[in-house]
Design a protein around this motif. Structure first.
Motif, short mmCIF file in Angstrom:
data_model
loop_
_atom_site.label_atom_id
_atom_site.label_comp_id
_atom_site.label_asym_id
_atom_site.label_seq_id
_atom_site.Cartn_x
_atom_site.Cartn_y
_atom_site.Cartn_z
N GLU A 248 45.00 50.29 41.70
CA GLU A 248 45.89 49.13 41.47
C GLU A 248 47.35 49.57 41.46
OE1 GLU A 248 45.16 45.83 41.44
OE2 GLU A 248 43.25 46.67 42.10
N TRP A 249 47.60 50.71 40.79
CA TRP A 249 48.97 51.23 40.72
C TRP A 249 49.48 51.52 42.14
CZ3 TRP A 249 50.68 56.02 42.46
CH2 TRP A 249 52.00 56.36 42.13
N ALA A 250 48.62 52.14 42.95
CA ALA A 250 49.03 52.49 44.32
C ALA A 250 49.35 51.22 45.13
CB ALA A 250 47.92 53.30 45.00
N LYS A 251 48.54 50.17 44.92
CA LYS A 251 48.81 48.89 45.62
C LYS A 251 50.16 48.33 45.17
CE LYS A 251 44.11 47.14 45.76
NZ LYS A 251 43.25 46.23 45.01
N ARG B 231 36.02 44.81 38.08
CA ARG B 231 36.65 43.52 37.70
C ARG B 231 37.37 43.67 36.37
NH1 ARG B 231 31.98 41.24 39.96
NH2 ARG B 231 30.93 41.00 37.97
N ALA B 232 36.70 44.32 35.41
CA ALA B 232 37.28 44.44 34.06
C ALA B 232 38.57 45.29 34.10
CB ALA B 232 36.27 45.07 33.11
N MET B 233 38.53 46.39 34.83
CA MET B 233 39.71 47.29 34.86
C MET B 233 40.87 46.63 35.61
SD MET B 233 38.62 50.04 33.21
CE MET B 233 40.24 50.74 33.21
N THR B 234 40.54 45.96 36.71
CA THR B 234 41.59 45.35 37.51
C THR B 234 42.28 44.24 36.72
OG1 THR B 234 40.22 45.83 39.43
CG2 THR B 234 42.02 44.31 39.78
N ALA C 142 42.46 43.97 33.42
CA ALA C 142 43.27 44.57 32.35
C ALA C 142 44.55 45.18 32.92
CB ALA C 142 42.46 45.63 31.60
N TYR C 143 44.43 45.86 34.07
CA TYR C 143 45.62 46.47 34.68
C TYR C 143 46.67 45.39 34.95
CZ TYR C 143 48.73 48.99 37.75
OH TYR C 143 49.86 49.56 38.29
N LYS C 144 46.21 44.25 35.52
CA LYS C 144 47.17 43.20 35.89
C LYS C 144 47.78 42.56 34.65
CE LYS C 144 45.79 42.31 40.53
NZ LYS C 144 44.62 41.98 41.32
N GLU C 145 46.95 42.37 33.61
CA GLU C 145 47.49 41.77 32.37
C GLU C 145 48.56 42.68 31.77
OE1 GLU C 145 43.62 39.11 30.94
OE2 GLU C 145 43.98 41.06 30.01
#
Ligand code: NAD
Length: 448
Positions: A232-235, A405-408, A410-413
């Motif tokens: 997610e960070w890389a995106k 799904r859970a990690m993505t 949380a990352y976005k929140e």
């Protein structure tokens, strides 16, 4: 419950290192490091950011229960040795206490308190219906035989008695413990509850071997969760992981799986380190082979594919990603100034001390904080617990898809909160966790 004795076990953090710093080297990881105070300071900062109700801050400032158990074990040579074990139960508002068991010579009550509090934030952030707990035994698991290790584990589990349980407090692996430790704990506990209940208490621990009621995907879950965050960070940054490089400190459960999974995305691990020393391979280590070596030999020591380097050289090695996956308080001022990376991903709990963290952030190095980056472990532990309750076995694909799904999410929140409130990611993660806990305290109020 035994009252807290926070001063009796203090150990200088340097004594954690079996590898002494190289001659003439300077390290700024703080001596007499007060990990619990550090976590409380983060709590204070996040509480101010989110205007947390005073009474919620007061409740969360200390754990609910702190248990210290001194227990005897007969060693292989016939002598009896006394061990000191801890279990700290920080908060169970959102569900049963949940957190790892650490076997390490540096375990102290205050460190366990810090780690237990972090489990409370982690579960709340991940929307996992558990509270926070942590435990451990102060000894070196590498310094005892396997039969001694089993007796130590079983005796401590027995001594904990009803202070753990599948609906009350659920241990899991941490530093120095693994699925084998969990199998012994579960077996001991199940022999304490009577024949009629044996099958229903498998969920007393998570991180068990799959054949004994564990879940597929748990062994790698913490590393896998960190990878989902890195992706997610890389995106977000428009960074191409393919062809990038990484350094990994700590090549145990978290570090080795992180390296193996990222190698499939084209990230090569060019330097590694553990309690026995550090190694460089500019061409990139074969993460699978190194993981097998550690499995067989207990450390990276003697692995033929790398050149030994000092701790200082390790921290100065240029790479895109720096992954501390060993212990707390590893990145102080000197280390933070040395690190030449774009991202620090905290596989370990508390690897950056506050001074080190500030320097990294001032230098524009991103940090994926522990409560987010390593929360894949407790998330998949929850999946294991649900499967035990329902007598189900999910496929690895199901587990991985749910975790992603859970990690993505949380990352976005965390990323959104960071942007909206102009705070760093750690304070954002704490603040989100605190908001969720506060909402429940406001609804339920305080008994009586
Ligand atoms: P582990 O015992 O499997 O591995 C620990 C690694 O750290 C080993 O390679 C060890 O040699 C190394 N190490 C120990 N002392 C060191 C030192 N002084 N310097 C350098 N390296 C050192 O433990 P783990 O489960 O991988 O846990 C590592 C970190 O990740 C801990 O902070 C733990 O709390 C955290 N964590 C673990 C999980 C999990 O699921 N296992 C989940 C969340 C967070």
């Amino acid at each position: 419950m035994t009252p807290s004795d926070s001063t009796s076990e203090s150990i200088a953090p340097d004594s954690r290192l079996s590898v002494p710093p190289a001659a003439g080297s300077s390290r700024t990881v703080v001596k007499d490091y007060d990990f619990f105070k550090v976590v409380q300071d983060y709590l204070d900062r996040a509480a101010r950011t989110t205007n947390l109700e005073g009474f919620v801050r007061t409740i969360l400032s200390q754990p609910k229960n702190e248990l210290i158990i001194n227990f005897p074990v007969r060693m292989d040579n016939g002598e009896v040795r006394l061990f000191k074990g801890y279990r700290v139960q920080h908060n169970n508002l959102l569900g049963p206490f949940k957190g790892g068991m650490r076997f390490h010579p540096s375990v102290t009550l205050d460190d366990v308190k810090a780690l237990a509090a972090m489990m409370t934030w982690k579960c709340a952030l991940m929307r996992v219906p558990f509270g926070g707990g942590k435990g451990g035994i102060k000894f070196d698991p590498h310094g005892v035989s396997k039969t001694e290790l089993q007796r130590i584990t079983r005796r401590f589990t027995h001594s904990l008695g009803e202070n753990i349980g599948p609906e009350y407090d659920i241990p899991a692996p941490d530093v120095g413990t693994n699925s084998q430790t969990m199998a012994w704990m579960m077996d001991t506990y199940s022999n304490m509850v009577g024949a009629g209940n044996k099958q229903s208490v498998k969920g007393v621990v998570t991180g068990k071997p799959v054949a004994s009621g564990g879940t597929l995907g748990r062994a790698k879950a913490t590393g896998q969760g960190a990878v989902f965050c890195i992706v997610e960070w890389a995106k977000e940054k428009g960074f191409d992981l393919e062809g990038s490089t990484m350094l990994v400190q700590g090549f145990g459960n978290v570090g080795s799986h992180l390296a193996v999974i990222l190698s499939r995305l084209g990230v090569s691990t060019t330097a590694v380190g553990d309690h026995t020393g550090y190694m460089l391979n500019p061409e990139g280590f074969n993460a699978h082979k190194l993981q097998d070596w550690v499995e067989a030999h207990g450390s990276i020591s003697g692995y033929p594919g790398g050149k030994p380097i000092t701790r200082e050289e390790f921290f100065k090695t240029k790479a895109d990603i720096f992954a501390p996956c060993a212990l707390e308080n590893q990145i102080g001022e000197v280390e933070a100034r040395s690190i030449d990376a774009k991202l620090v991903v905290e596989g370990a709990n508390g690897p950056c001390n506050p001074a080190g963290e500030k320097i990294l952030l001032d230098r524009g190095i991103d940090i994926l904080p522990d409560v987010l980056a390593n929360s894949g472990g407790v998330t998949v532990s929850y999946y294991e617990w649900v499967q035990n309750k329902r007598s189900e076995s999910w496929t690895e694909e199901e587990v991985d898809a749910k975790l992603e799904r859970a990690m993505t999410r949380a990352y976005k929140e965390v990323a959104d909160y960071t942007r909206q409130n102009k705070v760093d990611r750690r304070i954002a993660a704490y603040a989100l966790a605190l908001q969720r806990i506060e909402a429940v305290y406001k609804e339920r109020e305080i008994f009586p």
